[in-house]
Design an enzyme around this catalytic site. Structure first.
Site, short mmCIF file in Angstrom:
data_model
loop_
_atom_site.label_atom_id
_atom_site.label_comp_id
_atom_site.label_asym_id
_atom_site.label_seq_id
_atom_site.Cartn_x
_atom_site.Cartn_y
_atom_site.Cartn_z
N GLU A 198 0.89 -1.17 0.00
CA GLU A 198 0.00 0.00 0.00
C GLU A 198 0.92 1.22 0.00
O GLU A 198 1.47 1.58 1.03
CB GLU A 198 -0.89 0.01 1.25
N CYS B 277 -1.72 9.62 2.55
CA CYS B 277 -1.52 9.01 1.23
C CYS B 277 -2.56 9.49 0.24
O CYS B 277 -2.26 9.75 -0.91
CB CYS B 277 -1.57 7.49 1.36
P1 NAD Z 1 8.26 5.08 4.83
O1 NAD Z 1 8.21 4.28 3.58
O2 NAD Z 1 9.42 5.97 5.06
O3 NAD Z 1 8.20 4.12 6.13
C1 NAD Z 1 7.21 3.13 6.24
C2 NAD Z 1 7.77 1.94 7.00
O4 NAD Z 1 8.84 1.35 6.24
C3 NAD Z 1 8.37 2.29 8.35
O5 NAD Z 1 8.07 1.26 9.25
C4 NAD Z 1 9.85 2.39 8.06
O6 NAD Z 1 10.63 2.14 9.21
C5 NAD Z 1 10.04 1.32 7.00
N1 NAD Z 1 11.13 1.61 6.07
C6 NAD Z 1 11.57 2.82 5.67
N2 NAD Z 1 12.55 2.69 4.76
C7 NAD Z 1 12.73 1.36 4.58
C8 NAD Z 1 13.59 0.59 3.74
N3 NAD Z 1 14.46 1.15 2.92
N4 NAD Z 1 13.49 -0.75 3.81
C9 NAD Z 1 12.61 -1.34 4.62
N5 NAD Z 1 11.76 -0.66 5.43
C10 NAD Z 1 11.82 0.67 5.41
O7 NAD Z 1 6.90 5.90 4.87
P2 NAD Z 1 6.35 6.95 5.95
O8 NAD Z 1 7.13 8.23 5.84
O9 NAD Z 1 6.17 6.33 7.26
O10 NAD Z 1 4.89 7.18 5.31
C11 NAD Z 1 4.71 8.00 4.20
C12 NAD Z 1 4.48 7.25 2.91
O11 NAD Z 1 3.54 6.21 3.10
C13 NAD Z 1 3.87 8.17 1.86
O12 NAD Z 1 4.43 7.88 0.60
C14 NAD Z 1 2.40 7.80 1.92
O13 NAD Z 1 1.69 8.14 0.75
C15 NAD Z 1 2.47 6.33 2.15
N6 NAD Z 1 1.22 5.83 2.74
C16 NAD Z 1 0.43 5.00 1.98
C17 NAD Z 1 -0.79 4.56 2.50
C18 NAD Z 1 -1.71 3.66 1.71
O14 NAD Z 1 -2.68 3.15 2.27
N7 NAD Z 1 -1.46 3.44 0.42
C19 NAD Z 1 -1.18 4.96 3.78
C20 NAD Z 1 -0.33 5.79 4.51
C21 NAD Z 1 0.87 6.21 3.99
#
Ligand code: NAD
Length: 473
Positions: free
Chosen positions: A225, A260
């Protein structure tokens, strides 16, 4: 992170330490997944009815502790406390929806007739690894935990280091969930573990790519997602009331734009731009109060980190450089909190960063268009396809236009959470991900159909079938 602790600061007052959780060493991943797998086997004896009682109990506990949890959530994320109340209440509502619907959706089917005997169960995957973001950490975790537990899985949850505190409290209400804390290295170890049955991730595209690659290497199925760059298209007959404009403003600026499915690009007929911007600005002045998230009346808090605030400054500088004119919508507090002034940016070219990237912050481009086809082509000109909206006085016209938009969820005459429904599956098209949350589709993500089949042809006295035959029914 300090030593083995992950410390969370308050984005509104960075000197204030909100709390800390222990970082999980990577070398504990194997033991954690094995323990979760043992739990999974032990819980095979727990009936679905009993599992749903556990989910219902958790929903009740969320209600009882709502005020306390909402305050903690506001302090660790910078989201307005009123919104945090809403998120906790919504998580309880969603768990109750799971309780009301899981039996119907996940019950095995059995056919026993002239064609044979065919049973189809909805089997759990075993251990689910769930990786979640910071921006709606409770509901986004519960959307995974509820269906996964209902189906009989156990879960290892890896929340965001930017909001680890409240979700850890919530996960403790649910039997079958283990929480681990850490960053990318921990995630890679979890996702590649051979005893993990399925991975489910919500977050940005960069992490999504890395997780999908690791899961692919392990042949582990994965739900993604990911981010969005949602267009909101106003057809030339749009007729918004003052309330509609206020809802539209919050569709972009709630959680300081860090949602998002926020309305991230606004496409308005060129001939109606002035009228639109004036009404929008008036609504923003009524509805946007930027300040300390703990104040009930505040509708927009800070962004989550200093890095996020810096990125907004860079996007704004780039927008000015590309000829954009900035219309500030509200004042933001001064001081060391990560506050950003919410603004519309007018007159940008389509290839400006603020238009073609997910801004994930309180800066929103308004783009004039000439014809509907022009608006459609530009709305679809993105590798992302999460949400979208169409605004029109004519619902049929809006639906016809919406059918041509490339998005997993297109709202009509609203956008963002006011347009969601528990019965509607949510998820991305194109590079916004795969898999769905909410609705029956969300329940089915954590169960796999497993079939047992005895064809009637081979029963005693049955007609038989040539060894080289294909089935005909
Ligand atoms: P993020 O991708 O930075 O982090 C999300 C999770 O992934 C965290 O638990 C983080 O620790 C982990 N993570 C980060 N980098 C990683 C890597 N290289 N390898 C493995 N794990 C890693 O996202 P965020 O800043 O927490 O959230 C924002 C993003 O999430 C935005 O792009 C937003 O649109 C998206 N989002 C999508 C939905 C949806 O339902 N589609 C909902 C909420 C947020």
């Amino acid at each position: 992170m300090i030593g083995a602790q992950l410390v969370r600061e308050n984005p509104a007052r960075p000197a204030e330490r909100v709390g800390a959780v222990p970082v999980t060493p990577v070398d504990q991943v194997d033991a954690t997944v094995r323990a979760a797998h043992r739990d999974f086997l032990d819980r095979a004896a727990v009936t679905m009815a009993r599992r749903l009682v556990e989910l219902a109990d958790a929903a009740d506990r969320l209600d009882l502790r709502r005020a306390e949890l909402a305050a903690l959530l506001a302090r660790e994320t910078g989201k307005p406390v009123t919104d945090c109340h809403g998120e906790i209440a919504f998580a309880a509502t969603y768990l109750r929806w799971v309780c009301a619907n899981a039996q119907r959706v996940l019950t095995p089917t059995l056919l026993d007739d002239e064609l044979g005997r065919l049973s189809c169960a909805q089997a759990p995957y075993g251990v689910i690894v769930a990786i979640t973001p910071w921006n709606a950490p409770i509901i986004l975790a519960v959307l995974k935990l509820g269906p996964a537990l209902a189906a009989g899985n156990t879960v290892v949850l890896k929340p965001s280091p930017l909001a680890p505190l409240t979700v850890t409290e919530v996960a403790a209400m649910l039997p079958g969930v283990r929480v681990v804390h850490g960053g990318a290295e921990l995630v890679t170890a979890l996702v590649s573990h051979p005893l993990v049955g399925k991975v489910t991730f919500t977050g940005g595209g960069q992490a999504g790519r890395s997780i999908a690659a690791t899961a692919g290497g392990a042949l582990t199925p994965v739900v993604l997602e990911l981010g969005g760059n949602d267009p909101a298209v106003f057809l030339d007959d749009f007729a918004l009331t003052a309330d509609d404009y206020e809802r539209l403003v919050l569709a972009s600026f709630a959680t300081a734009g860090q949602v998002c499915m926020a309305a991230k690009r606004l496409y308005v007929p060129a001939g109606r731009l002035d009228e639109f911007v004036e009404s929008y600005r008036a609504a923003a002045q009524r509805i946007l109060l930027v300040g300390d998230p703990m104040i009930d009346e505040v509708t927009m808090g800070p962004v989550v980190t200093r890095a996020a605030a810096t990125r907004m400054s860079e996007l704004l500088a780039d927008a000015r450089h590309r000829g954009g004119s900035v219309l500030r919508l509200a004042d933001a507090p001064t001081g060391d909190g990560y506050f950003v002034e919410p603004a519309l940016v007018l007159g940008l070219p389509d290839d400006a960063n603020l238009v073609c990237q997910e801004q994930f912050g309180p800066l929103v481009p308004v783009l004039g268009y000439s014809t509907e086809d022009d608006a459609l082509a530009r709305a679809n000109d993105s590798e992302l396809g999460l949400g979208a909206s169409v605004w029109s006085a004519d619902e049929d016209r809006a639906f016809a236009f919406a059918a041509r938009i490339e998005a997993g969820f297109t709202f009509v005459n609203t956008h963002n959470r006011t347009g969601m429904s528990l019965r509607a599956p949510f998820g991305g098209t194109k590079r916004s991900g795969s898999g769905r949350e909410y609705a029956e589709e969300g329940l089915r993500e954590y169960a796999q159909p497993t079939v047992i089949h005895a064809p009637a042809a081979f029963r005693a006295g049955g007609p038989g079938l040539s060894a080289r035959a294909y089935p005909t029914n």
